[in-house]
Motif scaffolding. Structure first.
Motif, PDB file in Angstrom:
ATOM      1  N   ARG A 145      14.958  19.119 -23.139  1.00 16.04           N
ATOM      2  CA  ARG A 145      15.375  20.515 -23.314  1.00 16.04           C
ATOM      3  C   ARG A 145      14.712  20.756 -24.858  1.00 16.04           C
ATOM      4  O   ARG A 145      14.887  20.019 -25.879  1.00 16.04           O
ATOM      5  CB  ARG A 145      16.836  20.578 -23.595  1.00 16.04           C
ATOM      6  CG  ARG A 145      17.475  20.483 -22.331  1.00 16.04           C
ATOM      7  CD  ARG A 145      17.144  21.327 -20.985  1.00 16.04           C
ATOM      8  NE  ARG A 145      17.809  21.260 -20.148  1.00 16.04           N
ATOM      9  CZ  ARG A 145      17.929  20.320 -18.933  1.00 16.04           C
ATOM     10  NH1 ARG A 145      16.816  19.312 -19.000  1.00 16.04           N
ATOM     11  NH2 ARG A 145      18.812  20.262 -17.858  1.00 16.04           N
ATOM     12  N   LEU A 146      14.472  22.184 -25.244  1.00 19.81           N
ATOM     13  CA  LEU A 146      13.901  22.670 -26.358  1.00 19.81           C
ATOM     14  C   LEU A 146      15.010  23.140 -27.048  1.00 19.81           C
ATOM     15  O   LEU A 146      15.973  23.901 -26.738  1.00 19.81           O
ATOM     16  CB  LEU A 146      13.056  23.779 -26.299  1.00 19.81           C
ATOM     17  CG  LEU A 146      11.754  23.521 -25.092  1.00 19.81           C
ATOM     18  CD1 LEU A 146      10.718  24.617 -25.397  1.00 19.81           C
ATOM     19  CD2 LEU A 146      11.151  22.214 -25.387  1.00 19.81           C
ATOM     20  N   ALA A 147      15.104  22.598 -28.519  1.00 18.69           N
ATOM     21  CA  ALA A 147      16.353  23.232 -29.116  1.00 18.69           C
ATOM     22  C   ALA A 147      16.081  23.847 -30.240  1.00 18.69           C
ATOM     23  O   ALA A 147      14.788  23.674 -30.875  1.00 18.69           O
ATOM     24  CB  ALA A 147      17.021  21.754 -29.757  1.00 18.69           C
ATOM     25  N   PHE A 148      16.474  25.091 -30.507  1.00 17.42           N
ATOM     26  CA  PHE A 148      16.138  26.119 -31.384  1.00 17.42           C
ATOM     27  C   PHE A 148      17.222  26.053 -32.498  1.00 17.42           C
ATOM     28  O   PHE A 148      18.313  25.968 -32.293  1.00 17.42           O
ATOM     29  CB  PHE A 148      16.029  27.447 -31.021  1.00 17.42           C
ATOM     30  CG  PHE A 148      14.930  27.345 -30.025  1.00 17.42           C
ATOM     31  CD1 PHE A 148      13.458  27.834 -30.562  1.00 17.42           C
ATOM     32  CD2 PHE A 148      14.857  26.958 -28.687  1.00 17.42           C
ATOM     33  CE1 PHE A 148      12.461  28.065 -29.396  1.00 17.42           C
ATOM     34  CE2 PHE A 148      13.770  27.100 -27.563  1.00 17.42           C
ATOM     35  CZ  PHE A 148      12.653  27.644 -28.203  1.00 17.42           C
ATOM     36  N   ASP A 149      16.586  26.541 -33.724  1.00 17.56           N
ATOM     37  CA  ASP A 149      17.660  26.706 -34.743  1.00 17.56           C
ATOM     38  C   ASP A 149      17.352  28.038 -35.625  1.00 17.56           C
ATOM     39  O   ASP A 149      16.028  28.161 -35.928  1.00 17.56           O
ATOM     40  CB  ASP A 149      17.565  25.614 -35.989  1.00 17.56           C
ATOM     41  CG  ASP A 149      18.837  25.954 -36.925  1.00 17.56           C
ATOM     42  OD1 ASP A 149      19.673  26.781 -36.753  1.00 17.56           O
ATOM     43  OD2 ASP A 149      18.676  25.253 -37.814  1.00 17.56           O
ATOM     44  N   ASN A 150      17.914  29.231 -35.321  1.00 22.10           N
ATOM     45  CA  ASN A 150      17.716  30.260 -35.940  1.00 22.10           C
ATOM     46  C   ASN A 150      16.198  30.848 -35.367  1.00 22.10           C
ATOM     47  O   ASN A 150      15.432  31.327 -36.205  1.00 22.10           O
ATOM     48  CB  ASN A 150      17.542  30.358 -37.510  1.00 22.10           C
ATOM     49  CG  ASN A 150      18.885  30.234 -38.130  1.00 22.10           C
ATOM     50  OD1 ASN A 150      19.614  31.250 -37.585  1.00 22.10           O
ATOM     51  ND2 ASN A 150      18.996  29.834 -39.345  1.00 22.10           N
ATOM     52  N   GLY A 151      16.007  30.769 -34.005  1.00 22.18           N
ATOM     53  CA  GLY A 151      14.749  31.223 -33.350  1.00 22.18           C
ATOM     54  C   GLY A 151      13.711  30.160 -33.676  1.00 22.18           C
ATOM     55  O   GLY A 151      12.500  30.468 -33.001  1.00 22.18           O
ATOM     56  N   GLU A 152      14.049  29.284 -34.362  1.00 20.82           N
ATOM     57  CA  GLU A 152      12.539  28.298 -34.623  1.00 20.82           C
ATOM     58  C   GLU A 152      12.917  26.910 -33.817  1.00 20.82           C
ATOM     59  O   GLU A 152      14.000  26.504 -33.805  1.00 20.82           O
ATOM     60  CB  GLU A 152      12.575  27.944 -36.224  1.00 20.82           C
ATOM     61  CG  GLU A 152      11.274  27.210 -36.636  1.00 20.82           C
ATOM     62  CD  GLU A 152      10.978  26.978 -37.784  1.00 20.82           C
ATOM     63  OE1 GLU A 152      10.055  26.152 -38.131  1.00 20.82           O
ATOM     64  OE2 GLU A 152      11.589  27.851 -38.808  1.00 20.82           O
ATOM     65  N   LEU A 153      11.789  26.649 -33.206  1.00 17.29           N
ATOM     66  CA  LEU A 153      11.942  25.219 -32.327  1.00 17.29           C
ATOM     67  C   LEU A 153      12.180  24.108 -33.323  1.00 17.29           C
ATOM     68  O   LEU A 153      11.202  23.819 -34.332  1.00 17.29           O
ATOM     69  CB  LEU A 153      10.677  25.168 -31.546  1.00 17.29           C
ATOM     70  CG  LEU A 153      10.687  23.853 -30.596  1.00 17.29           C
ATOM     71  CD1 LEU A 153      11.769  23.754 -29.855  1.00 17.29           C
ATOM     72  CD2 LEU A 153       9.263  23.537 -30.340  1.00 17.29           C
ATOM     73  N   VAL A 154      13.140  23.360 -33.261  1.00 15.44           N
ATOM     74  CA  VAL A 154      13.255  22.311 -34.221  1.00 15.44           C
ATOM     75  C   VAL A 154      13.243  20.881 -33.540  1.00 15.44           C
ATOM     76  O   VAL A 154      12.948  19.797 -34.221  1.00 15.44           O
ATOM     77  CB  VAL A 154      14.759  22.390 -34.928  1.00 15.44           C
ATOM     78  CG1 VAL A 154      14.608  23.676 -35.822  1.00 15.44           C
ATOM     79  CG2 VAL A 154      15.901  22.531 -34.062  1.00 15.44           C
TER      80      VAL A 154
END
Ligand code: UD1
Ligand code: MG
Length: 450
Positions: A145-154
């Motif tokens: 799964r792709l995890a984002f923080d404030n719209g940025e891929l982290v």
């Protein structure tokens, strides 16, 4: 579709244990060609400058497919397979240190070039270290799964490590990544092994990039493009998606199919506008069908050429090298192999024609067999123009039936029949008057063996 500074990195060294098959995973067929050939085709459409394939040591069978690609492919051997991150590590010395390394998995065959190109362009536009192709498949099991923080891929989190919220809302990882080649080595060398599986996960380069303050980004592509093949079930699902794509293209090109869902195509099937494919027809690799030709139901064709206006089936089998010329007819329960059925010729019922040339305008009667094999070698049968082969003839090759010649029904023909002659090899018929009536009377009286 040109992308100047693009190198394809194909990971294909995994064991594929979930397929429960001895065959290397990337050689399983999809649409009549192995998974790896689909991936290589996508690379060709992208005009990749070259590719590196990471293979297991016992992958000799994959070699011929790599050689067919229209760009140079170098091979890195991964031994033993210690995960996708380790696979990339094995290839580092073969990759250029500039441009984009487009990492694709050999088990992800339905990736369309435009989807890949969008990803590459997104990486370049954002000057990202890593761009990941995300997708939302209906069945999410097994995908990272792709995890984002404030719209940025982290980060990319493997399904078994993801918390329930991420599992529910996260975009899935298709496995495709566009990586800044100048930063790939540092990221991959920083990967650490997962002790529980003894594997390095390529997916963790996203978190490593993020730690370094390097930007990562993601695009979302059609989920069908990203289907990864780990099991026979997924292979069958991918086949369904591919078949729908192929049939759609054929219909858009003017092919007539009344029940397209029942027609099975190969990626290289060439169907001319205006040909008709009736329900339940299977095309193996290498078939072309010309304008106005009709393939009737329940026919199976491979490596064959059906020319304009020809008729095939129902229930016909065309094997490699069958060429059905203009307006010729191959009817029910007829098998043709390595043979030219020349223009206007009819082989209408219950026949085998192999290693032969027939016609033009010849008629091959029901039940005719070319006896082309003597247990050691194959021999040819030539049947001339306007010839007529009587029903139930056995033509023992090598043999030639001349122009305008005939064979009598039920004949076994072992030597040539010259032009306009009749070949005849039947025992003379005897008719015994009243014998049938005597037989019936004895049986009625309870006697046997009259
Ligand atoms: C991988 C991703 C997962 C993603 C999924 C998409 C990782 C850790 N996980 O999982 O996030 O959602 O693909 O399909 O990358 N391979 C090697 N050497 C190895 C192991 C694998 O070359 O040591 C190759 C395989 O041949 C295959 C590809 O890498 O073509 C992916 O490996 P696979 O084991 O199928 O990974 P997934 O579990 O599907
Ligand atoms: Mg996989």
């Amino acid at each position: 579709m040109a992308s100047d500074d693009l190198t394809l990195l194909i990971l294909a060294a995994g064991k594929g244990t979930r397929m429960r098959s001895d065959r290397p995973k990337v050689l399983h067929p999809l649409g009549g060609q192995p998974l790896i050939a689909h991936v290589l085709d996508a690379g060709a459409a992208l005009s990749a400058r070259g590719a590196v394939a990471v293979l297991a040591p016992d992958s000799a069978e994959i070699g011929p497919y790599l050689e067919k690609a229209p760009y140079p492919i170098r091979v890195a051997i991964q031994d033993p397979p210690l995960g996708t991150g380790h696979a990339v590590r094995c290839a580092l010395d073969l990759l250029p240190g500039h441009g984009t390394a487009l990492i694709v998995y050999g088990d992800t065959p339905l990736m369309r070039p435009q989807t890949l190109l969008d990803l590459v362009q997104a990486r370049v536009a954002a000057d990202a270290a890593v761009a990941v192709l995300g997708m939302r498949p209906p069945e999410t099991q097994g995908y990272g799964r792709l995890a984002f923080d404030n719209g940025e891929l982290v980060a990319i989190v493997e399904a078994r490590h993801a918390d329930p919220v991420l599992l529910r809302v996260g975009l899935c990882n298709s496995g495709v990544m566009a990586v800044d080649a100048s930063r790939l080595r540092e990221l991959v060398e920083a990967l650490e092994v997962h002790a529980d599986r003894n594997e390095y996960y390529l997916t963790e380069i996203v978190a490593l990039a993020h730690q370094r303050g390097w930007r990562c980004t993601a695009t979302e592509g059609p989920w069908e493009d990203g289907i990864g093949i780990n099991s026979q079930v997924q292979l069958a699902e991918a086949e369904t998606i591919l078949q729908n794509r192929l049939r759609r293209v054929a219909l858009d090109n003017g092919v007539i199919m009344r029940a397209p869902d029942t027609v099975h195509l190969s990626v290289d099937t060439r169907l001319a506008a205006g040909c008709e494919i009736e329900p339940y027809v299977v095309f193996g690799p290498g078939v072309t069908v010309g304008e106005g030709a009709c393939i009737h139901s329940f026919s199976y064709l491979e490596r064959s050429d059906v020319r304009n206006g020809a008729q095939v089936g129902p229930f016909a089998r065309l094997r490699p090298g069958a060429r059905i010329h203009e307006g010729a007819k191959v009817g029910n329960f007829v098998e043709i192999k390595n043979a030219d059925i020349l223009a206007g010729t009819k082989v209408s019922h219950l026949s085998y024609v192999g290693d032969a040339a027939v016609g033009p305008r010849a008629n091959v009667g029901a039940g005719t067999i070319t006896c082309n094999y003597d247990g050691f070698g194959k021999f040819r049968t030539e049947i001339g123009e306007d010839a007529s082969i009587g029903a139930n003839s056995s033509l023992v090759a090598p043999v030639r039936i001349g122009n305008g010649a005939m064979t009598a029904a039920g004949s076994t023909i072992t030597s040539d029949v010259e032009d306009d002659a009749l070949g005849h090899s039947r025992t003379e018929q005897q008719t015994v008057p009243q014998a049938a009536a005597r037989f019936r009377a004895k049986r009625a009286a309870g006697k046997r063996n009259p």
